[in-house]
Motif scaffolding. Structure first.
Motif, short mmCIF file in Angstrom:
data_model
loop_
_atom_site.label_atom_id
_atom_site.label_comp_id
_atom_site.label_asym_id
_atom_site.label_seq_id
_atom_site.Cartn_x
_atom_site.Cartn_y
_atom_site.Cartn_z
N GLU A 96 -23.69 31.64 4.23
CA GLU A 96 -23.77 30.19 4.29
C GLU A 96 -22.39 29.54 4.38
O GLU A 96 -22.22 28.51 5.05
CB GLU A 96 -24.54 29.65 3.08
N ARG A 108 -28.97 19.84 4.71
CA ARG A 108 -29.15 20.73 5.86
C ARG A 108 -29.98 20.07 6.96
O ARG A 108 -29.81 20.38 8.14
CB ARG A 108 -29.80 22.04 5.42
N TYR A 116 -30.56 28.83 7.98
CA TYR A 116 -31.05 27.53 7.49
C TYR A 116 -31.55 27.63 6.05
O TYR A 116 -31.29 26.74 5.23
CB TYR A 116 -32.15 27.02 8.41
N LEU A 145 -28.81 27.44 3.27
CA LEU A 145 -27.97 26.25 3.15
C LEU A 145 -28.53 25.30 2.10
O LEU A 145 -28.89 24.15 2.37
CB LEU A 145 -27.87 25.54 4.51
#
Length: 501
Positions: A300, A365, A482, A485
């Motif tokens: 991340e 995000r 994704y 995050l």
């Protein structure tokens, strides 16, 4: 003076610091090329002067950040860094030679390294939920400086007098003007800035108090109901996770042992020092057991640093090619370009204000994904319509305006989301150093972006094709990472109910 008032004045002073950094950029950039020409500098000196400012900031950022993490103070660091801004701008004002001018930008750039300490301070003194809002406001202050900076050039270009041996004209006046502004800012920092205690420490104390109360309540349940013993343990584990909220820490065996002992010890002989370890741990060196590879080589963190580099690389590359394009296709001069930059500044500030509102309602995000989508659309548009404009003058102008509008629109989303997320996925105790690394990555992008675009103004498809490829790579990285995050503590809190069941 109460703590709340001190906090407001401190945040106001931070806003002034970023406002002045924007004003400095907007005041000096329009005149530095002509200034170098009066000193008989070669064309490549412009790139050297602009890169020198970013280079020294790139190197000083992690150093100042590391220092602020160790000392847990930022006021002295800001005062020290501002001295370099004052000296650098005075050297710019003197302007005896092109080498002195180059050195002046190198010295002034050192002062920008204090930004990493400030972002570390903001991370420690704001709640995670409010962080994106605060960062958006701070970044909007810099954009406001970029917006109002050209207005100062209106009267600075009228200067034509002498102060002793120094000539004050439209080229040297920006240096003297910024020198005076940074001196005034020193006074503001002295009287209006305080090193506020970290918010995490106050939360830890409150958490420790609530922990001891939970232990007592659970013991009361144990005495009343024998089955309460099994239910109490998951609650204490959840509290342990809550104690590490906002930072990545390893479990403290001493604390676990204390909680285990509390099941077999009566309340009246329960150790009174059980909530103390978090405070003693925090008072130790923040870099104890710290590993750069473990901190920055995580998936991340790599994604967010890549977002910082690629978006800034593309932004500075487009800024570099905008002026030659407007001159080539629309015959724009200084006035038209100034109006264009002014309108872009208004759009960026409006974008930061919108992101400030949006970040209170959706996750960072999501904001990052929205911004990256806009940037992709913008880059595709520029690759099709701006690299080789189609149609007559009005169509070309419309295509150009839409491309610039989309590019500027996506910046606030990506900028705020990535810096806020970065502050949450990295260790809170070493935020100054981590923010310094992040800003250094951005500084590297601002050096390479103009160099890349400057050499390819006649090969727009190559230049913009590489930019599009970088954005596509970043989009894939975001898609695959994704789920990671998010703030680590928040992720643990989501999993804890399942573990309890």
């Amino acid at each position: 003076m109460d703590t709340q008032r001190k906090k407001k004045l401190t945040f106001f002073t931070i806003g002034l610091i970023f406002l002045l950094s924007g004003i400095e950029y907007a005041v000096i950039l329009p005149t530095i090329w002509r200034y170098l020409q009066t000193l008989h500098a070669a064309p490549y000196f412009l790139g050297l002067a602009l890169s020198a400012f970013s280079l020294s900031g790139l190197l000083s950022g992690p150093l100042f950040g590391h220092l602020s993490d160790r000392t847990r103070t930022t006021k002295k660091i800001i005062l020290f860094a501002n001295v370099f801004e004052i000296v650098g701008n005075f050297m710019y004002f003197m302007g005896y030679s092109k080498w002195l001018l180059l050195s002046s930008r190198l010295v002034a750039g050192i002062g920008t390294g204090a930004g990493s300490s400030i972002f570390g301070f903001l991370t420690r003194s704001t709640a995670p939920d409010d962080r994106a809002t605060v960062f958006a406001a701070v970044m909007a202050c810099r954009q406001a400086g970029l917006l109002i900076g050209p207005a100062f050039n209106i009267f600075l270009r009228l200067c034509d007098f002498q102060i002793g041996p120094f000539v004050v004209n439209k080229y040297t006046a920006p240096g003297l003007f910024m020198c005076l502004l940074w001196i005034l800012l020193q006074l503001a920092v002295v009287f209006m800035y305080w090193d506020l205690p970290p918010l995490e420490r106050r939360k830890a104390k409150e958490s420790s108090t609530s922990e001891s109360r939970e232990v007592e309540n659970e013991k009361g349940l144990v005495e009343d109901e024998e089955e309460g013993d099994d239910e109490g343990k998951p609650l204490m584990v959840s509290q342990e996770l809550a104690g590490s909220y906002g930072s990545v820490v390893t479990p403290n065996p001493t604390r676990n042992h204390t909680y285990a002992a509390s099941d077999t010890m009566p309340n009246d002989i329960l150790p009174a020092s059980s909530p103390v370890p978090p405070e003693s741990h925090e008072s130790s060196s923040p870099f104890k057991n710290f590993s750069i590879t473990r901190e920055f080589m995580r998936e991340e963190v790599v994604v967010l640093l890549s977002a910082q580099f690629i978006t800034l690389f593309n932004q500075t590359a487009l800024e570099t090619m905008v002026t030659p394009l407007t001159q080539k296709y629309f015959s724009y001069g200084e006035l038209e370009n100034s109006v264009m930059y002014c309108l872009c500044g208004v759009e960026v500030i409006a974008g930061f204000l919108f992101v400030r509102w949006l970040s209170q309602r959706v996750a960072e995000r999501v904001v990052l994904a929205i911004g990256l989508t806009i940037c992709n659309i913008s880059c595709v548009w520029c690759l099709i319509f701006v690299a080789n404009p189609l149609g007559g003058f009005q169509w070309q102008l419309t295509e150009f305006i839409i491309g610039v509008f989309l590019q500027v629109l996506g910046l606030p989303f990506v900028a705020v989301a990535q810096v806020s997320l970065f502050s949450k996925v990295t260790e809170e105790r070493t935020q100054g150093f981590s923010q310094g690394i992040r800003r250094s990555v951005g500084g590297l992008a601002t050096i390479l972006g103009p160099l890349w675009a400057g050499g390819l103004t006649e090969n727009m498809y190559i230049m913009m094709g590489v930019m599009m490829a970088l954005l596509a790579l970043l989009t894939m990285m975001l898609a695959f990472s994704y789920d990671r995050l998010v703030e680590p503590a928040a992720e643990e809190q989501e999993e804890s109910p399942d573990n309890c069941g």
